[in-house]
Design an enzyme around this catalytic site. Structure first.
Site, PDB file in Angstrom:
ATOM      1  N   THR A  56     -16.152  56.816  48.183  1.00 23.70           N
ATOM      2  CA  THR A  56     -15.939  55.362  48.208  1.00 23.70           C
ATOM      3  C   THR A  56     -17.057  54.646  48.966  1.00 23.70           C
ATOM      4  O   THR A  56     -17.483  55.094  50.036  1.00 23.70           O
ATOM      5  CB  THR A  56     -14.583  55.050  48.878  1.00 23.70           C
ATOM      6  OG1 THR A  56     -13.552  55.734  48.174  1.00 23.70           O
ATOM      7  CG2 THR A  56     -14.308  53.553  48.875  1.00 23.70           C
ATOM      8  N   ASN A 137     -10.476  51.910  45.284  1.00 24.73           N
ATOM      9  CA  ASN A 137      -9.674  52.689  46.232  1.00 24.73           C
ATOM     10  C   ASN A 137      -8.796  51.713  47.002  1.00 24.73           C
ATOM     11  O   ASN A 137      -9.183  51.183  48.035  1.00 24.73           O
ATOM     12  CB  ASN A 137     -10.590  53.483  47.167  1.00 24.73           C
ATOM     13  CG  ASN A 137      -9.803  54.425  48.055  1.00 24.73           C
ATOM     14  OD1 ASN A 137      -8.575  54.353  48.086  1.00 24.73           O
ATOM     15  ND2 ASN A 137     -10.492  55.279  48.771  1.00 24.73           N
ATOM     16  N   CYS A 140      -6.808  54.044  50.795  1.00 26.08           N
ATOM     17  CA  CYS A 140      -7.320  54.923  51.853  1.00 26.08           C
ATOM     18  C   CYS A 140      -6.367  54.917  53.044  1.00 26.08           C
ATOM     19  O   CYS A 140      -6.091  53.868  53.622  1.00 26.08           O
ATOM     20  CB  CYS A 140      -8.707  54.513  52.323  1.00 26.08           C
ATOM     21  SG  CYS A 140      -9.214  55.561  53.710  1.00 26.08           S
ATOM     22  N   LYS A 174      -6.807  53.036  42.001  1.00 28.02           N
ATOM     23  CA  LYS A 174      -6.280  54.261  42.621  1.00 28.02           C
ATOM     24  C   LYS A 174      -5.135  53.914  43.561  1.00 28.02           C
ATOM     25  O   LYS A 174      -5.313  53.192  44.545  1.00 28.02           O
ATOM     26  CB  LYS A 174      -7.381  55.007  43.369  1.00 28.02           C
ATOM     27  CG  LYS A 174      -6.908  56.347  43.931  1.00 28.02           C
ATOM     28  CD  LYS A 174      -8.059  57.211  44.361  1.00 28.02           C
ATOM     29  CE  LYS A 174      -7.606  58.567  44.853  1.00 28.02           C
ATOM     30  NZ  LYS A 174      -8.716  59.435  45.211  1.00 28.02           N
ATOM     31  N   THR A 202      -4.116  60.531  49.051  1.00 22.47           N
ATOM     32  CA  THR A 202      -3.466  61.512  49.932  1.00 22.47           C
ATOM     33  C   THR A 202      -2.234  60.917  50.627  1.00 22.47           C
ATOM     34  O   THR A 202      -2.056  59.694  50.666  1.00 22.47           O
ATOM     35  CB  THR A 202      -4.465  61.997  50.990  1.00 22.47           C
ATOM     36  OG1 THR A 202      -5.015  60.860  51.649  1.00 22.47           O
ATOM     37  CG2 THR A 202      -5.591  62.794  50.352  1.00 22.47           C
ATOM     38  N   THR A 275      -9.613  68.702  46.701  1.00 23.61           N
ATOM     39  CA  THR A 275      -9.638  69.708  47.767  1.00 23.61           C
ATOM     40  C   THR A 275     -10.149  71.067  47.288  1.00 23.61           C
ATOM     41  O   THR A 275     -10.893  71.742  47.991  1.00 23.61           O
ATOM     42  CB  THR A 275      -8.213  69.838  48.357  1.00 23.61           C
ATOM     43  OG1 THR A 275      -7.812  68.534  48.804  1.00 23.61           O
ATOM     44  CG2 THR A 275      -8.166  70.795  49.524  1.00 23.61           C
TER      45      THR A 275
HETATM   46  O1  RRO Z   1     -12.497  58.618  54.047  1.00 18.79           O
HETATM   47  C1  RRO Z   1     -11.306  58.978  54.192  1.00 18.79           C
HETATM   48  O2  RRO Z   1     -10.831  59.262  55.298  1.00 18.79           O
HETATM   49  C2  RRO Z   1     -10.385  59.021  53.055  1.00 18.79           C
HETATM   50  C3  RRO Z   1     -10.353  58.095  52.012  1.00 18.79           C
HETATM   51 BR1  RRO Z   1     -11.575  56.705  51.888  1.00 18.79          BR
HETATM   52  C4  RRO Z   1      -9.340  58.182  51.021  1.00 18.79           C
HETATM   53  O3  RRO Z   1      -9.229  57.370  50.093  1.00 18.79           O
HETATM   54  N1  RRO Z   1      -8.440  59.192  51.114  1.00 18.79           N
HETATM   55  C5  RRO Z   1      -8.489  60.100  52.105  1.00 18.79           C
HETATM   56  O4  RRO Z   1      -7.643  61.004  52.142  1.00 18.79           O
HETATM   57  N2  RRO Z   1      -9.460  60.023  53.053  1.00 18.79           N
END
Ligand code: RRO
Length: 315
Positions: A56, A137, A140, A174, A202, A275
């Site tokens: 992102t 996104n 996050c 997303k 996540t 992952t």
């Molecule tokens: O960068 C992150 O900590 C992060 C992002 Br932008 C996201 O969309 N999802 C994630 O699990 N970590």
């Protein structure tokens, strides 16, 4: 299907857009798990994927969250990376020039703190060579206000409209699993003009370091990913699919073609691998091969035929 003929894996992630967003197969990278692609393209053949989704980008450069930023968990991991990125200008100068050489559509993931920031990013990326689409996104879990857009339908609607008005690139929204019911959010994204939805980001979780008696992760909480979350992702895709007409991209804990097929049969037209790329960067390529093998063995001529098939009343 005629014996020995090759099944079609192709998919259009933006059927409502004149340009479409055509992929030769449904398998993509998940944002944030393979950077902006330059290093990843040296360790796997990205040209065999359906599309590359970038990490992102935000309007300004960010350095990210305190360490430690990751920790393993049973069947997964927690991350609190905090969106480090070179900012939109850095992205355009240093990363975008590599994308044409990938030979596949590149989808740029964008995030902002406000509707205006989303609008700005969309207009900066409009017309950039090598960019085929945007993934907003809205979800996050690791930055201030990072999930506001995917947990409040009116805000998501406003940001989606602003992006769609600022670019001709197809927009994939997303969404966040950190909601009780994703359906109203998904419908709001569709109504505001999203071409497709990615389900899901996540799930907020945390780990305590029992020796230090403190949260393990520098950012305190983080996003849980990996196989542990796959049943939740499949559930959300299955619930959202009957409520919308736009394509769904499934993400969350996919390691192999059988995992991918779970999402596809629940209603996903595309899937993303995140992952597992940290362990096996060729995961996407083996999923493409596995999907083709499955379709051949089942004598199905196109992957489209199995999208959402788990909803059919009769087998
Ligand atoms: O960068 C992150 O900590 C992060 C992002 Br932008 C996201 O969309 N999802 C994630 O699990 N970590």
């Amino acid at each position: 299907m005629v014996a020995d003929s090759v099944p079609s894996l192709s998919v259009n992630l933006a059927p409502n857009y004149e340009s479409g967003l055509l992929l030769t197969n449904p398998v993509m990278t998940a944002s944030g798990t393979s950077g902006f692609g330059e290093d990843f393209s040296k360790i796997t053949d990205v040209s065999g994927l359906g599309a590359f989704v970038t990490k992102t980008v935000t309007p300004k450069k960010r350095s990210g969250n305190p360490t430690p930023r990751t920790v393993e968990t049973p069947s997964g991991m927690i991350n609190s990376i905090g969106l480090p990125n070179p900012g939109i200008q850095g992205l355009l100068d240093q990363e975008a020039p590599h994308w044409e050489s990938f030979g596949i559509p590149v989808i740029v993931s964008i995030s902002g703190y406000s509707v205006d920031e989303f609008r700005y990013l969309a207009s900066c990326l409009d017309g950039i060579e090598g960019v085929a689409g945007l993934e907003a996104n809205f979800s996050c879990p690791n930055v201030d206000k990072g999930m506001e857009f995917a947990t409040q339908a009116d805000l998501l609607s406003e940001a989606t409209t602003a992006i769609v008005e600022s670019t001709s690139l197809p927009l994939i929204a997303k969404l966040s699993p950190n909601v009780t019911d994703m359906r109203p959010i998904a419908v709001a994204a569709q109504e505001a003009g999203a071409a497709a939805l990615t389900i899901m980001n996540t799930i907020v979780g945390m780990k305590i370091d029992v020796i230090r008696r403190r949260p393990f992760i520098g950012g305190v909480t983080g996003g849980l990913s990996g196989p542990a979350i796959r049943p939740i992702g499949v559930r959300f895709v299955y619930q959202v699919y009957p409520e919308i007409d736009i394509p769904i991209v499934g993400a969350g804990g996919i390691r192999d073609s059988s995992d991918a097929l779970e999402y596809i049969m629940a209603g996903a037209s595309g899937i993303q691998v995140g992952t597992n790329n940290f362990v096996h960067p060729d995961t996407g390529l083996s999923i493409v091969a596995g999907l083709e093998k499955f379709l051949k063995s089942e004598e199905v001529s196109s992957v489209q035929e199995v999208v959402g098939i788990a909803h059919a009343e009769q087998y």
